[in-house]
Design a protein around this motif. Structure first.
Motif, PDB file in Angstrom:
ATOM      1  N   LEU A 170      15.465   6.717  -6.553  1.00  9.83           N
ATOM      2  CA  LEU A 170      15.636   5.383  -5.976  1.00  9.83           C
ATOM      3  C   LEU A 170      14.441   4.497  -6.313  1.00  9.83           C
ATOM      4  CD1 LEU A 170      17.066   6.300  -2.450  1.00  9.83           C
ATOM      5  CD2 LEU A 170      18.326   5.344  -4.390  1.00  9.83           C
ATOM      6  N   LEU A 171      13.251   5.083  -6.280  1.00  5.65           N
ATOM      7  CA  LEU A 171      12.038   4.317  -6.599  1.00  5.65           C
ATOM      8  C   LEU A 171      11.995   3.880  -8.060  1.00  5.65           C
ATOM      9  CD1 LEU A 171       9.439   6.277  -4.468  1.00  5.65           C
ATOM     10  CD2 LEU A 171      10.040   3.855  -4.217  1.00  5.65           C
ATOM     11  N   GLN A 172      12.543   4.700  -8.954  1.00  2.53           N
ATOM     12  CA  GLN A 172      12.552   4.343 -10.385  1.00  2.53           C
ATOM     13  C   GLN A 172      13.354   3.081 -10.651  1.00  2.53           C
ATOM     14  OE1 GLN A 172      14.155   7.857 -12.235  1.00  2.53           O
ATOM     15  NE2 GLN A 172      12.128   8.720 -12.627  1.00  2.53           N
ATOM     16  N   HIS A 173      14.445   2.891  -9.934  1.00  2.00           N
ATOM     17  CA  HIS A 173      15.336   1.748 -10.150  1.00  2.00           C
ATOM     18  C   HIS A 173      15.175   0.667  -9.088  1.00  2.00           C
ATOM     19  CE1 HIS A 173      17.734   5.251 -11.846  1.00  2.00           C
ATOM     20  NE2 HIS A 173      17.303   4.579 -12.885  1.00  2.00           N
ATOM     21  N   ALA A 174      14.148   0.774  -8.283  1.00  2.00           N
ATOM     22  CA  ALA A 174      14.003  -0.075  -7.104  1.00  2.00           C
ATOM     23  C   ALA A 174      13.647  -1.514  -7.428  1.00  2.00           C
ATOM     24  CB  ALA A 174      12.937   0.511  -6.179  1.00  2.00           C
ATOM     25  N   ARG A 175      14.006  -2.357  -6.500  1.00  2.00           N
ATOM     26  CA  ARG A 175      13.558  -3.749  -6.478  1.00  2.00           C
ATOM     27  C   ARG A 175      12.371  -3.790  -5.513  1.00  2.00           C
ATOM     28  NH1 ARG A 175      16.925  -8.536  -3.561  1.00  2.00           N
ATOM     29  NH2 ARG A 175      15.226 -10.034  -3.527  1.00  2.00           N
ATOM     30  N   ARG A 176      11.284  -4.409  -5.937  1.00  2.00           N
ATOM     31  CA  ARG A 176      10.070  -4.487  -5.113  1.00  2.00           C
ATOM     32  C   ARG A 176      10.091  -5.773  -4.295  1.00  2.00           C
ATOM     33  NH1 ARG A 176       8.405   0.623  -5.279  1.00  2.00           N
ATOM     34  NH2 ARG A 176       8.564   1.371  -7.401  1.00  2.00           N
ATOM     35  N   ILE A 177       9.759  -5.622  -3.028  1.00  2.00           N
ATOM     36  CA  ILE A 177       9.687  -6.763  -2.116  1.00  2.00           C
ATOM     37  C   ILE A 177       8.221  -6.989  -1.775  1.00  2.00           C
ATOM     38  CG2 ILE A 177      10.417  -7.696   0.115  1.00  2.00           C
ATOM     39  CD1 ILE A 177      12.759  -7.167  -1.864  1.00  2.00           C
ATOM     40  N   ASP A 178       7.706  -8.160  -2.111  1.00  2.00           N
ATOM     41  CA  ASP A 178       6.298  -8.488  -1.887  1.00  2.00           C
ATOM     42  C   ASP A 178       6.137  -9.146  -0.525  1.00  2.00           C
ATOM     43  OD1 ASP A 178       3.641  -9.233  -1.982  1.00  2.00           O
ATOM     44  OD2 ASP A 178       3.847 -10.520  -3.739  1.00  2.00           O
ATOM     45  N   MET A 179       5.327  -8.518   0.315  1.00  2.00           N
ATOM     46  CA  MET A 179       5.067  -9.047   1.662  1.00  2.00           C
ATOM     47  C   MET A 179       3.690  -9.691   1.760  1.00  2.00           C
ATOM     48  SD  MET A 179       7.862  -8.426   3.237  1.00  2.00           S
ATOM     49  CE  MET A 179       7.452  -8.733   4.937  1.00  2.00           C
ATOM     50  N   GLY A 180       3.037  -9.909   0.635  1.00  2.00           N
ATOM     51  CA  GLY A 180       1.696 -10.494   0.645  1.00  2.00           C
ATOM     52  C   GLY A 180       0.635  -9.415   0.708  1.00  2.00           C
ATOM     53  N   ASP A 181       0.543  -8.717   1.834  1.00  2.00           N
ATOM     54  CA  ASP A 181      -0.454  -7.662   2.016  1.00  2.00           C
ATOM     55  C   ASP A 181      -0.033  -6.335   1.388  1.00  2.00           C
ATOM     56  OD1 ASP A 181      -1.523  -9.628   3.574  1.00  2.00           O
ATOM     57  OD2 ASP A 181      -1.195  -8.622   5.484  1.00  2.00           O
ATOM     58  N   PHE A 182       1.266  -6.158   1.186  1.00  2.00           N
ATOM     59  CA  PHE A 182       1.790  -4.901   0.656  1.00  2.00           C
ATOM     60  C   PHE A 182       3.162  -5.158   0.050  1.00  2.00           C
ATOM     61  CE2 PHE A 182       3.626  -5.255   4.818  1.00  2.00           C
ATOM     62  CZ  PHE A 182       4.854  -4.612   4.747  1.00  2.00           C
ATOM     63  N   THR A 183       3.649  -4.189  -0.680  1.00  2.00           N
ATOM     64  CA  THR A 183       5.006  -4.262  -1.219  1.00  2.00           C
ATOM     65  C   THR A 183       5.767  -3.021  -0.779  1.00  2.00           C
ATOM     66  OG1 THR A 183       4.442  -3.172  -3.294  1.00  2.00           O
ATOM     67  CG2 THR A 183       4.291  -5.564  -3.271  1.00  2.00           C
ATOM     68  N   PHE A 184       7.075  -3.151  -0.743  1.00  2.00           N
ATOM     69  CA  PHE A 184       7.918  -1.987  -0.481  1.00  2.00           C
ATOM     70  C   PHE A 184       9.140  -2.080  -1.372  1.00  2.00           C
ATOM     71  CE2 PHE A 184       9.490  -5.131   2.524  1.00  2.00           C
ATOM     72  CZ  PHE A 184      10.861  -4.959   2.499  1.00  2.00           C
ATOM     73  N   ALA A 185       9.915  -0.994  -1.413  1.00  2.00           N
ATOM     74  CA  ALA A 185      11.045  -0.911  -2.327  1.00  2.00           C
ATOM     75  C   ALA A 185      12.370  -0.878  -1.578  1.00  2.00           C
ATOM     76  CB  ALA A 185      10.912   0.348  -3.172  1.00  2.00           C
TER      77      ALA A 185
END
Length: 187
Positions: free
Chosen positions: A134-149
């Protein structure tokens, strides 16, 4: 703890995870509303997640019936329950730690009126797709201080289609995602 604070905590811990379910759908602009958050983790991170959740005032929900929920008051008991239950997911709710003081039972039954359902966090670790894929194909969401997938569209469709407890809402989500994918291919 807000969902953002929870995701930031998991990120700081260096745990690989992917936000799935209704929250991921919202991040693809789905009109579906959700109050809980579903997070895919690796099986080997389950004990770490249990410890973190208990450190931050969450307790494991081990059973739900029409009128109440049963919770596990201590992290050690939660680890034991998880090992013996063979569950592929864990549900936590925020519960004031002081409310558990002096209670030594293995399980505590609470009426729904004492449960903050908006604090529910589900960790899934036995999915049809491994977290690392899932992480290989993930879309990254930028929250400013951190990102998540969140999963890529195709992976999210596959997760929804392969659920053992698939619901009409999942079917609606699949149709929404398939249309989104088709629209993107046309562009």
């Amino acid at each position: 703890m807000t969902h953002k604070a929870l995701l930031e905590m998991l990120t700081r811990q260096g745990l690989p995870f992917v936000v799935i379910g209704g929250t991921a759908m919202r991040l693809y602009n789905s009109p579906r509303l959700t109050h809980d958050i579903d997070i895919a983790i690796r099986t080997l991170d389950v004990d770490t997640v249990i410890e973190l959740m208990y450190q931050h005032g969450y307790v494991l929900v081990c059973e739900v019936d029409e009128q109440s929920v049963r919770i596990v008051p201590e992290a050690a008991q939660a680890r034991s329950w998880t090992a013996s239950s063979q569950a592929g997911s864990l549900s936590f709710i925020l519960f004031p730690v002081g409310s558990l003081e002096g209670k030594s039972a293995s399980y505590i039954s609470l009426p729904f009126s004492q449960v903050n359902v908006n604090s529910q966090v589900d960790f899934l670790f036995e999915l049809s797709l491994p977290v690392l894929r899932l992480l290989q194909h993930a879309r990254r969401i930028d929250m400013g201080d951190f990102t998540f997938a969140i999963p890529g569209i195709e992976d999210l469709i596959q997760l929804k289609q392969q659920r053992s407890d698939r619901s009409p809402v999942d079917d609606d989500d699949v149709r929404f995602l398939q249309k989104l994918l088709a629209d993107r291919k046309e562009s």
